[in-house]
Write a protein that holds these residues in place. Structure first.
Motif, mmCIF file in Angstrom:
data_model
loop_
_atom_site.group_PDB
_atom_site.id
_atom_site.type_symbol
_atom_site.label_atom_id
_atom_site.label_comp_id
_atom_site.label_asym_id
_atom_site.label_seq_id
_atom_site.Cartn_x
_atom_site.Cartn_y
_atom_site.Cartn_z
ATOM 1 N N CYS A 183 0.843 -1.201 0.000
ATOM 2 C CA CYS A 183 0.000 0.000 0.000
ATOM 3 C C CYS A 183 0.877 1.250 0.000
ATOM 4 N N CYS A 232 0.237 2.893 3.783
ATOM 5 C CA CYS A 232 0.594 2.245 5.041
ATOM 6 C C CYS A 232 1.553 1.071 4.854
ATOM 7 N N CYS A 243 -4.256 -0.257 0.114
ATOM 8 C CA CYS A 243 -4.943 -1.342 0.807
ATOM 9 C C CYS A 243 -6.380 -0.899 1.074
ATOM 10 N N CYS A 303 -6.810 2.013 3.764
ATOM 11 C CA CYS A 303 -6.471 3.343 3.276
ATOM 12 C C CYS A 303 -7.467 3.789 2.209
ATOM 13 N N ARG A 315 -4.820 6.948 10.179
ATOM 14 C CA ARG A 315 -4.928 6.902 8.718
ATOM 15 C C ARG A 315 -5.569 8.169 8.189
HETATM 16 ZN ZN LIG Z 1 -2.755 1.098 3.435
#
Ligand SMILES: [Zn+2]
Length: 1039
Positions: free
Chosen positions: A219, A222, A239, A242, A303
């Motif tokens: 990702c 992250c 991902c 996210c 996030r």
């Molecule tokens: Zn991610």
């Protein structure tokens, strides 16, 4: 070839369980089985089938696995705790904070949810399509708690429409028959379920192709492995966690697509192969502080923060060399898109280049057309994805606002709001508020642009039959009413609509519990022309405003307004606040009427408790202030005005506050004061001082909760504490415990009583007598308890101490300004005002240095001295002399006398007087080497004038007090030949003693505004002691 990259960091990507994606994972505290109080920290993972917890996040095998289907219920038990109840055991979890707790059961991959009828069941079911599964729940609330009836794995399913509104979901075990609300709904459900089936069966073709670029196997935000989502305009592979955050930013920021589900979006995906997460992150993530890095286990708040900072604010990006130069950026963009360098294009676009800019070529006017012309398909793809993102960059740093959900809505109306509500799916996105029949209706039932909304009004609870409701006033004159019973739902809507309504700089307007927010046209000052647009929010007595061109929200306390007047025909209201005049105009009648009544309600009301009264700047109710001013003026001031032809001859004030006055007049006066105290002018002839005194008493006696805010007169320590200092500190504590308005009111009343008792000789009201009257009044008791009187008497006695009236803190300058302000004396150019210490029948006077502590001096004065604020008639001439002065010292012959050794007749004899930076010296003869008298300059105090009984040889004299030592205080009398001579001496003294430029004077600025700005009200919280009256004559701060 797809090669699985083993990862021990998280099990969510274990191929074995990959078909059931993790809904939520994170740290939680869990009670141990035996139910002791010690919580254990566990890594908890929730997917569609199981809730598992692990020793830590790296562990592969769980300590416990709970089948979701065995969970009978999930309860929020408060204290950030929730219980997962199964048939044989209850698990108690505690989150670190509330948001985690409430989100613990929130599903992030929902593609559709809503109510459906199922054949064989009486009530509708809440059906949720989430990732590869369909969940059946009793209702939405149950679902929001993470509880449901069952889940259906869609890789085993098939969906088929059977009738206009019905469809079947067939699995190998059972067929579920559903009935949708409408044909349109049925289509949407079938479509969503089919997408779900195909997703669950989807090949990883697209994903594997994109993952063939190694950088895309993690990702971009992250670092989680196998990201199967992407933002097609930001060019990052993500991902699902996210991607969820990206989706929340709205399409205008990030266009999120699934690598697996949105197959249509991936006909051309070489862009992601060309760029790849690593290269793109060279731009987006060039400067990430280690502390702000995301990792796969970061929670949703982290996030959210990170993704917002990264893409909305561009916080970590690599700034293009041309950043900030719009023209150069656009030009560079037009050149770059002719090449294959998409990364450079990305850098230009996200540093401010305008994808819609004019290229300068009429044949190929837009960047897209240029890229097409040069056959740069990837550039075209990138530009197209960013074509309508409306990113004009730095100014748009604020988070785009989007929100959706069900609300109950009435038909819009131009008249009184009807109460016929229907449930609508509402959506706020990119400044558009739209509503639909239901969540999946493709055509909206209505829409309004937030820029056309004049005003958002939050209704009181329970209005219109809903627990919570709000109204939107549209520019067309229509009003939209929305309601819901859940306070959280409505609060969230109000928050996002408020934010979408006001410009980013005005965000403070909506950051509190306002009642209405919106825009109004206004004019400021005396001008009636060219109204500007301002933003306002109103709640209770607070009006927040952001005027045109300002960058900070201002605040008006409506209780303290000096004036409010309505212009009925023009639909305008004029507010005067702290000398500033604002005229607000209504855009539309219903909207304006709402503002008007809101403002009127915020003004303060005479029948409310103290803090809802109209207030003065010092937080004293206007009623109290008006009465005290009037009484002071009549009772206190007239005693001193006697010498200056009192305007109130024959006024007898003996027994003030004791006599009862005329009841009908008292009642009428109090009524009009309570109605609008500011409009009432207490004037001589109309009011009798005794009536006013009784109005004050009655108001204090009747005001809600009383001045002492419910404190009893019988304070527990009153009879036990005899130490005076102890009692004073107890009184201070009592005072401190009062709300600010009560404290200020008590201060004003006790101050007033203190002043009244100063003149007990004339009015017969000493402390004790006043206390007998005011004890029961202030405590609202019947007077049988004499401790009320005792409290008031002691408050008067220790007034300065308890109320911390540090009169000594008031400088001469502040005193002068205050007197001028109260006397409403506009300063004129060339006016120099000083505070004079006047002695001995006004025969000599000394202008105080502007920093001298005027009231400290005042308190130390003998009975024959007083302070006077008046024009300093010598000042202009002195300043002219100082300006032209060559030598700061001065020496010349002067006539001198002193009090020492003068028996009987005093004589003035000639001396050489020398004044320089160090001392004042008097020599008997010009040739003398030893001075007869000497005094250091800093120890000198110079008075204008000489006592008449000394028979000075001219009227141009000065008295010099030399205080070199405590016991050696001498007065020297110096007499000049002419006024001019005197001015030269005084100017020399002033110049030496006072640091330039400003001595004991007020030099008014050219404009009145300048004056107000420079000498705004005292920082002192209490009125000057004892010059209580606002009407005090400016020359009579007398003792
Ligand atoms: Zn991610």
């Amino acid at each position: 070839v797809y090669i699985y990259l083993g990862c021990t960091l998280s099990q969510s990507f274990n191929p074995d369980i990959h078909h059931s994606p993790v809904i939520k994972m994170g740290w939680l505290h869990k009670t141990p089985p035996q139910g002791t109080l010690v919580f254990q920290k566990r890594w908890v993972m929730l997917d569609a089938q199981y809730l598992r917890y692990f020793q830590n996040e790296k562990e592969v095998y769980s300590k416990r696995i709970i089948a979701i289907l065995s969970v009978t219920k999930v309860l929020n038990v408060g204290g950030q705790k929730f219980e997962v109840v199964t048939r044989n055991r209850t698990f108690l979890f505690r989150a670190e904070n509330n948001s985690k707790c409430s989100r613990a059961s929130r599903v992030s991959l929902i593609s559709k949810q809503g109510y459906l009828e199922m054949s064989g069941l009486r009530s509708k079911l809440y059906v949720v399509i989430c990732a590869d599964s369909v969940f059946l729940c009793r209702n939405a609330e149950e679902h929001s708690q993470g509880v449901g009836i069952t889940s259906i794995e869609m890789n085993l399913g098939a969906v088929k429409g059977t009738d206009k509104r019905s469809f079947n979901l067939t699995t190998i075990y059972r067929t579920f028959s559903f009935v949708a609300e409408s044909e349109q709904q049925r289509e949407q459900w079938v479509e969503a379920l089919q997408a779900c089936v195909s997703h669950s069966l989807s090949s990883n073709a697209v994903a594997q192709k994109i993952w063939s670029e190694e950088a895309n196997q993690r990702c971009a935000d992250c670092g989680a492995p196998h990201p199967d989502w992407a933002s097609v305009n930001l060019c990052v592979v993500l991902c699902k966690c996210c991607a969820g955050v990206h989706r929340g930013l709205g399409q205008s920021v990030s266009k999120v697509r699934s690598l697996k589900m949105d197959e249509n979006a991936w006909t051309e995906n070489q862009l992601f192969l060309l760029l790849g997460n690593d290269k793109v992150n060279l731009f987006w993530a060039a400067n990430i502080p280690p502390s702000e890095m995301l990792c796969p286990s970061s929670d949703s708040e982290e996030r959210q923060r990170f993704v917002t900072a990264k893409y909305c604010q561009g916080k970590y990006r690599c700034y293009h060399a041309l950043f900030g130069q719009q023209e150069a950026l656009n030009k560079a963009l037009c050149n770059t898109i002719q090449t294959g360098d998409v990364l450079e294009t990305l850098s230009l676009v996200f540093c401010g280049a305008d994808v819609n800019c004019y290229t300068g070529d009429p044949e190929l006017p837009s960047p897209v057309s240029v890229a097409q012309h040069y056959g740069q398909t990837l550039q075209v793809e990138f530009l197209t994805h960013n074509h309508n993102t409306g990113r004009s960059n730095e100014t748009k740093a604020a988070l785009p606002i989007s929100h959706t959900g069900y609300l109950f809505k009435t038909a819009s109306s131009t008249r009184a709001v009807t109460e016929h509500f229907s449930r609508r799916w509402c959506s706020l996105n990119q400044g558009n508020f739209s509503y639909y029949e239901s969540e999946k209706s493709s055509s909206q039932s209505g829409q309004m642009k937030m820029s056309d909304v004049l005003c958002l009004v939050v209704n009181p609870q329970g209005k219109h039959g809903y627990g919570h409701s709000f109204e939107l006033y549209h520019d067309s004159g229509r009003v939209y009413l929305f309601g819901e019973d859940s306070p959280d739902t409505v609060r969230e809507w109000i928050k996002v609509i408020g934010k979408a309504l006001v410009p980013p700089v005005a965000e403070d307007l909506v950051g509190w519990s306002f009642e209405r927010v919106g825009r109004l046209r206004y004019t400021a000052g005396q001008s009636f022309h060219c109204p500007c647009l301002g933003w306002f929010s109103l709640g209770g007595s607070r009006l927040l405003l952001l005027l045109h061109g300002e960058d900070q929200v201002d605040n008006i306390d409506l209780r303290k307004l000096q004036e409010l007047s309505m212009e009925q025909e023009a639909a305008a209201v004029v507010l005067v606040d702290r000398g500033r005049r604002l005229r607000l105009e209504g855009d539309r009648r219903p909207d304006y009427q709402g503002w008007l009544s809101g403002i009127q309600q915020g003004l303060g009301r005479g029948d409310g408790p103290l803090d809802q009264q109209q207030l003065t700047e010092t937080e004293v109710p206007v009623i109290v202030d008006r009465c005290i001013s009037y009484i002071t003026q009549h009772v206190v001031m007239c005693l001193f005005m006697g010498g200056f032809s009192s305007p109130f001859p024959g006024l007898k004030s003996e027994g003030i506050y004791r006599r009862c006055g005329v009841n009908s007049k008292i009642a009428a006066l109090l009524l009009s004061l309570r109605h609008d105290a500011r409009q009432v002018r207490l004037s001589e002839g109309v009011c009798q001082v005794d009536n006013v005194a009784n109005v004050l008493k009655r108001f204090l006696r009747e005001v809600g909760e009383g001045v002492f805010n419910g404190h009893q007169a019988s304070l527990p320590w009153l009879h036990t504490t005899s130490d005076e200092r102890e009692r004073v500190s107890q009184y201070k504590a009592l005072l401190h415990s009062l709300p600010p308005v009560n404290r200020a009111t008590l201060g004003a009343v006790i101050n007033h009583l203190y002043c009244v008792q100063c003149f007990a000789d004339e009015n017969q009201m000493n402390m004790h007598n006043l206390a007998i009257v005011f004890g029961p009044t202030l405590f609202q008791t019947d007077g049988t308890d004499n401790s009320a009187g005792q409290v008031v008497e002691e408050l008067i006695q220790n007034y300065q101490d308890i109320f911390n009236v540090s009169g000594s803190a008031v400088s001469a300058e502040e005193l002068v300004c205050e007197v001028l302000r109260r006397g409403n004396i506009p300063p004129q150019q060339g006016d120099y005002w000083s505070c004079f210490l006047v002695n001995d029948n006004q025969e000599m006077e000394r202008p105080l240095h502007y920093q001298e502590r005027a009231l400290a001096i005042y308190f130390s004065l003998g009975k024959d001295c007083h302070l006077v604020v008046k024009r300093n008639c010598y000042m202009e001439a002195m300043l002219i002399y100082i300006a032209a002065m060559v030598d700061v010292s001065r020496n010349s012959m002067i006539k001198f006398s002193d009090e020492k050794g003068q028996r009987g007749k005093r004589t003035f004899s000639r001396r050489l007087c020398v004044l320089d930076g160090t001392s004042l010296r008097l020599y008997k003869e010009v040739k003398s080497t030893q001075p007869e008298r000497e005094c250091q300059v800093h120890a000198l105090k110079v008075y204008y004038g000489i006592k008449k009984r000394l028979q000075p040889p001219s009227c141009w004299g000065m008295t010099v007090v030399c205080e070199q030592a405590e016991r050696d205080k001498q007065q020297w009398y110096l007499c000049c030949e002419s006024k001019n001579e005197l001015i030269k001496w005084l100017a020399t003294f002033m110049n030496l003693q006072v640091p330039s430029p400003s001595p004991t004077l007020i030099i008014p600025s050219k404009s009145r505004e300048g004056f107000i700005l420079q000498y705004s009200p005292l920082p002192h919280p209490h009125p000057l002691y004892p010059t209580r009256a606002e009407t005090v004559s400016f020359y009579s701060i007398l003792k």
